[in-house]
Design a protein around this motif. Sequence first.
Motif, PDB file in Angstrom:
ATOM      1  N   ARG A 126      15.509-107.769  19.670  1.00 40.48           N
ATOM      2  CA  ARG A 126      16.229-106.790  20.514  1.00 40.48           C
ATOM      3  C   ARG A 126      15.084-105.502  20.697  1.00 40.48           C
ATOM      4  NH1 ARG A 126      21.134-107.902  21.707  1.00 40.48           N
ATOM      5  NH2 ARG A 126      21.280-105.742  22.544  1.00 40.48           N
ATOM      6  N   ARG A 127      15.070-105.211  21.828  1.00 45.31           N
ATOM      7  CA  ARG A 127      13.974-104.126  22.279  1.00 45.31           C
ATOM      8  C   ARG A 127      14.470-103.152  23.112  1.00 45.31           C
ATOM      9  NH1 ARG A 127       9.092-105.387  19.602  1.00 45.31           N
ATOM     10  NH2 ARG A 127       8.349-107.283  19.692  1.00 45.31           N
ATOM     11  N   SER A 128      13.804-102.076  23.093  1.00 45.72           N
ATOM     12  CA  SER A 128      13.987-100.879  23.915  1.00 45.72           C
ATOM     13  C   SER A 128      13.105-100.665  25.143  1.00 45.72           C
ATOM     14  CB  SER A 128      14.342 -99.578  22.897  1.00 45.72           C
ATOM     15  OG  SER A 128      15.278 -99.688  22.113  1.00 45.72           O
ATOM     16  N   LEU A 129      13.460-100.246  26.297  1.00 48.45           N
ATOM     17  CA  LEU A 129      12.464 -99.673  27.314  1.00 48.45           C
ATOM     18  C   LEU A 129      13.003 -98.463  27.627  1.00 48.45           C
ATOM     19  CD1 LEU A 129       9.995-100.392  29.332  1.00 48.45           C
ATOM     20  CD2 LEU A 129      12.035-101.237  30.873  1.00 48.45           C
ATOM     21  N   SER A 130      12.106 -97.393  27.511  1.00 48.29           N
ATOM     22  CA  SER A 130      12.461 -96.051  27.764  1.00 48.29           C
ATOM     23  C   SER A 130      12.082 -95.676  29.233  1.00 48.29           C
ATOM     24  CB  SER A 130      11.817 -94.985  27.041  1.00 48.29           C
ATOM     25  OG  SER A 130      12.143 -95.263  25.599  1.00 48.29           O
ATOM     26  N   VAL A 131      12.851 -94.833  29.910  1.00 48.20           N
ATOM     27  CA  VAL A 131      12.579 -94.450  31.259  1.00 48.20           C
ATOM     28  C   VAL A 131      12.884 -92.910  31.441  1.00 48.20           C
ATOM     29  CG1 VAL A 131      13.481 -95.122  33.694  1.00 48.20           C
ATOM     30  CG2 VAL A 131      13.687 -96.622  31.894  1.00 48.20           C
ATOM     31  N   LYS A 132      11.844 -92.378  32.018  1.00 42.23           N
ATOM     32  CA  LYS A 132      12.065 -90.937  32.505  1.00 42.23           C
ATOM     33  C   LYS A 132      11.747 -90.685  33.577  1.00 42.23           C
ATOM     34  CE  LYS A 132      11.781 -86.731  29.559  1.00 42.23           C
ATOM     35  NZ  LYS A 132      10.999 -86.155  28.470  1.00 42.23           N
ATOM     36  N   ILE A 133      12.372 -89.793  34.613  1.00 43.17           N
ATOM     37  CA  ILE A 133      12.149 -89.494  35.851  1.00 43.17           C
ATOM     38  C   ILE A 133      11.466 -88.068  36.139  1.00 43.17           C
ATOM     39  CG2 ILE A 133      12.633 -89.711  38.400  1.00 43.17           C
ATOM     40  CD1 ILE A 133      14.965 -91.622  37.594  1.00 43.17           C
ATOM     41  N   VAL A 134      10.340 -87.824  36.552  1.00 45.10           N
ATOM     42  CA  VAL A 134       9.957 -86.701  36.903  1.00 45.10           C
ATOM     43  C   VAL A 134      10.337 -86.347  38.392  1.00 45.10           C
ATOM     44  CG1 VAL A 134       7.636 -85.057  36.928  1.00 45.10           C
ATOM     45  CG2 VAL A 134       8.092 -86.588  35.078  1.00 45.10           C
TER      46      VAL A 134
ATOM     47  N   SER C 130      -8.710 -85.792  27.166  1.00 46.56           N
ATOM     48  CA  SER C 130      -7.931 -84.557  28.056  1.00 46.56           C
ATOM     49  C   SER C 130      -6.437 -84.978  27.783  1.00 46.56           C
ATOM     50  CB  SER C 130      -8.268 -84.849  29.543  1.00 46.56           C
ATOM     51  OG  SER C 130      -9.835 -84.509  29.504  1.00 46.56           O
ATOM     52  N   VAL C 131      -5.710 -83.996  27.827  1.00 53.66           N
ATOM     53  CA  VAL C 131      -4.346 -83.884  27.657  1.00 53.66           C
ATOM     54  C   VAL C 131      -3.567 -82.902  28.488  1.00 53.66           C
ATOM     55  CG1 VAL C 131      -2.334 -83.690  25.955  1.00 53.66           C
ATOM     56  CG2 VAL C 131      -4.765 -84.437  25.128  1.00 53.66           C
ATOM     57  N   LYS C 132      -2.545 -83.447  29.270  1.00 53.51           N
ATOM     58  CA  LYS C 132      -1.948 -82.351  30.140  1.00 53.51           C
ATOM     59  C   LYS C 132      -0.469 -82.818  30.094  1.00 53.51           C
ATOM     60  CE  LYS C 132      -2.654 -80.249  34.605  1.00 53.51           C
ATOM     61  NZ  LYS C 132      -3.730 -80.510  35.788  1.00 53.51           N
ATOM     62  N   ILE C 133       0.449 -81.779  29.820  1.00 52.45           N
ATOM     63  CA  ILE C 133       1.701 -82.075  29.847  1.00 52.45           C
ATOM     64  C   ILE C 133       2.507 -81.424  31.321  1.00 52.45           C
ATOM     65  CG2 ILE C 133       3.942 -81.775  28.598  1.00 52.45           C
ATOM     66  CD1 ILE C 133       2.134 -80.859  25.944  1.00 52.45           C
ATOM     67  N   VAL C 134       3.192 -82.448  31.721  1.00 48.17           N
ATOM     68  CA  VAL C 134       4.169 -81.936  32.812  1.00 48.17           C
ATOM     69  C   VAL C 134       5.469 -81.806  32.451  1.00 48.17           C
ATOM     70  CG1 VAL C 134       5.245 -82.921  34.906  1.00 48.17           C
ATOM     71  CG2 VAL C 134       2.945 -83.529  34.492  1.00 48.17           C
ATOM     72  N   ARG C 135       5.894 -80.546  32.629  1.00 47.21           N
ATOM     73  CA  ARG C 135       7.196 -80.135  32.180  1.00 47.21           C
ATOM     74  C   ARG C 135       8.388 -80.653  33.002  1.00 47.21           C
ATOM     75  NH1 ARG C 135       7.595 -73.782  31.824  1.00 47.21           N
ATOM     76  NH2 ARG C 135       5.477 -74.500  31.819  1.00 47.21           N
ATOM     77  N   THR C 136       9.590 -81.104  32.512  1.00 45.92           N
ATOM     78  CA  THR C 136      10.667 -81.655  33.108  1.00 45.92           C
ATOM     79  C   THR C 136      11.769 -80.827  32.850  1.00 45.92           C
ATOM     80  OG1 THR C 136      11.051 -83.314  31.511  1.00 45.92           O
ATOM     81  CG2 THR C 136       9.948 -84.052  33.611  1.00 45.92           C
ATOM     82  N   GLU C 137      12.698 -80.579  33.850  1.00 51.73           N
ATOM     83  CA  GLU C 137      14.063 -79.793  33.446  1.00 51.73           C
ATOM     84  C   GLU C 137      15.129 -81.048  33.549  1.00 51.73           C
ATOM     85  OE1 GLU C 137      13.829 -76.225  35.878  1.00 51.73           O
ATOM     86  OE2 GLU C 137      11.625 -76.271  35.420  1.00 51.73           O
ATOM     87  N   HIS C 138      15.816 -81.123  32.812  1.00 51.25           N
ATOM     88  CA  HIS C 138      17.054 -81.882  32.925  1.00 51.25           C
ATOM     89  C   HIS C 138      18.318 -81.326  33.079  1.00 51.25           C
ATOM     90  CE1 HIS C 138      15.192 -85.541  31.450  1.00 51.25           C
ATOM     91  NE2 HIS C 138      14.566 -85.099  30.388  1.00 51.25           N
ATOM     92  N   GLU C 139      18.996 -81.968  33.881  1.00 53.06           N
ATOM     93  CA  GLU C 139      20.345 -81.515  33.983  1.00 53.06           C
ATOM     94  C   GLU C 139      21.324 -82.167  32.708  1.00 53.06           C
ATOM     95  OE1 GLU C 139      21.287 -79.535  36.583  1.00 53.06           O
ATOM     96  OE2 GLU C 139      19.122 -80.036  37.203  1.00 53.06           O
ATOM     97  N   ARG C 140      21.998 -81.037  32.115  1.00 50.19           N
ATOM     98  CA  ARG C 140      22.798 -81.707  31.085  1.00 50.19           C
ATOM     99  C   ARG C 140      23.979 -82.292  31.372  1.00 50.19           C
ATOM    100  NH1 ARG C 140      18.797 -82.479  27.562  1.00 50.19           N
ATOM    101  NH2 ARG C 140      17.288 -80.419  27.544  1.00 50.19           N
TER     102      ARG C 140
END
Lengths: 141, 141, 141
Positions: A126-134, C130-140
């Motif tokens: 059993r595995r997971s696949l994470s999804v995130k939308i920017v 190199s490292v760069k972070i893109v900030r996301t804003e989630h709706e709760r």
Amino acid sequence: MRYNAYGILQVASSREAQMIDVTADVSAFVRNSGISDGICHLFVPHTTAAVTINENADPDVVADMLMGLENIVRPGLPYRHAEGNSPAHIKSSLIGVSGSIFVNDGGLVLGTWQGIYFCEFDGPRRRSLSVKIVRTEHERA
Amino acid sequence: MRYNAYGILQVASSREAQMIDVTADVSAFVRNSGISDGICHLFVPHTTAAVTINENADPDVVADMLMGLENIVRPGLPYRHAEGNSPAHIKSSLIGVSGSIFVNDGGLVLGTWQGIYFCEFDGPRRRSLSVKIVRTEHERA
Amino acid sequence: MRYNAYGILQVASSREAQMIDVTADVSAFVRNSGISDGICHLFVPHTTAAVTINENADPDVVADMLMGLENIVRPGLPYRHAEGNSPAHIKSSLIGVSGSIFVNDGGLVLGTWQGIYFCEFDGPRRRSLSVKIVRTEHERA
């Protein structure tokens, strides 16, 4: 906007090596997010699995890919890792655990023949696949 | 900000396997976007092509890469896919169809010897390379 | 928010081929950024190195990966590139120079057994990540 753009999809593999088409699940996640424009990031939180995008029209393609990978990453080398699954670790890094797909007009933008595949290299599990939308905001010309 | 940060570049290959330097095109797209800081995402909407970043100083490097890949992904295995291009599908997933490059001060941030290559593995064909820029806003210390 | 979400980590390799665990450094960068939610992008500005995510529990895994890669990308082919490091260029594109990891609740989201590795294929050298972070804003919800 009612949904959080982060989620974890569950994937169950039934064989040692398997490419599981998760296009419909990721696509539904994008639609349900209500986000019309952005980047859909995928991440596999495992070390003997991966994610890729390839043909989903002829199932022979994924069978050939698994056979070809087995030929490329030889099982019989003098690996030291006691679990015996070093080839699966190597396949994971060759294919990769992260990927990103554009979201336009509320949906995934895939080529005509493309599907998203969760790649199992050390199953069944059993595995997971994470999804995130920017979300991106475009200026209109 | 006058331009939309999403576009599709056209790429024409002239051989079966070819690495085409698209650095200037992607770079121009970034400059024209007017975005000073962000991530430039690349996506190949094909299943027998890919995108990678590698040396653009000595053209022998890309010739060696194509020769090396041909040695790694054997053409003579008992592939089942009737089109006969299974090795090209495998190369596509090994190299990958998505990638991202940082945008700082209005331009791509590439290493001294790096160029962006569209990888054709089943040409010659007319192909597309999708580009999308996610703008980031930095806090200044 | 006091820190800029862009930085360059220094990595020193001591062998020709080496996988260097940079998880703690990337993790500290994320924590120090003060960003609670987003995508952490990694980019290697070199053409004979790469970045990957794989097991960090048993050190035999990375030893097996380097040995397996050496078997996959043969050193003895008739490469033309005069520097003699064409296999390192090929390994760089197979593993890849970009990757992305989710940031949730102010920290990297990695699987239980995952670590981030800078892959040196033509060392020893001093390298950058190199490292760069893109900030996301989630709706709760």
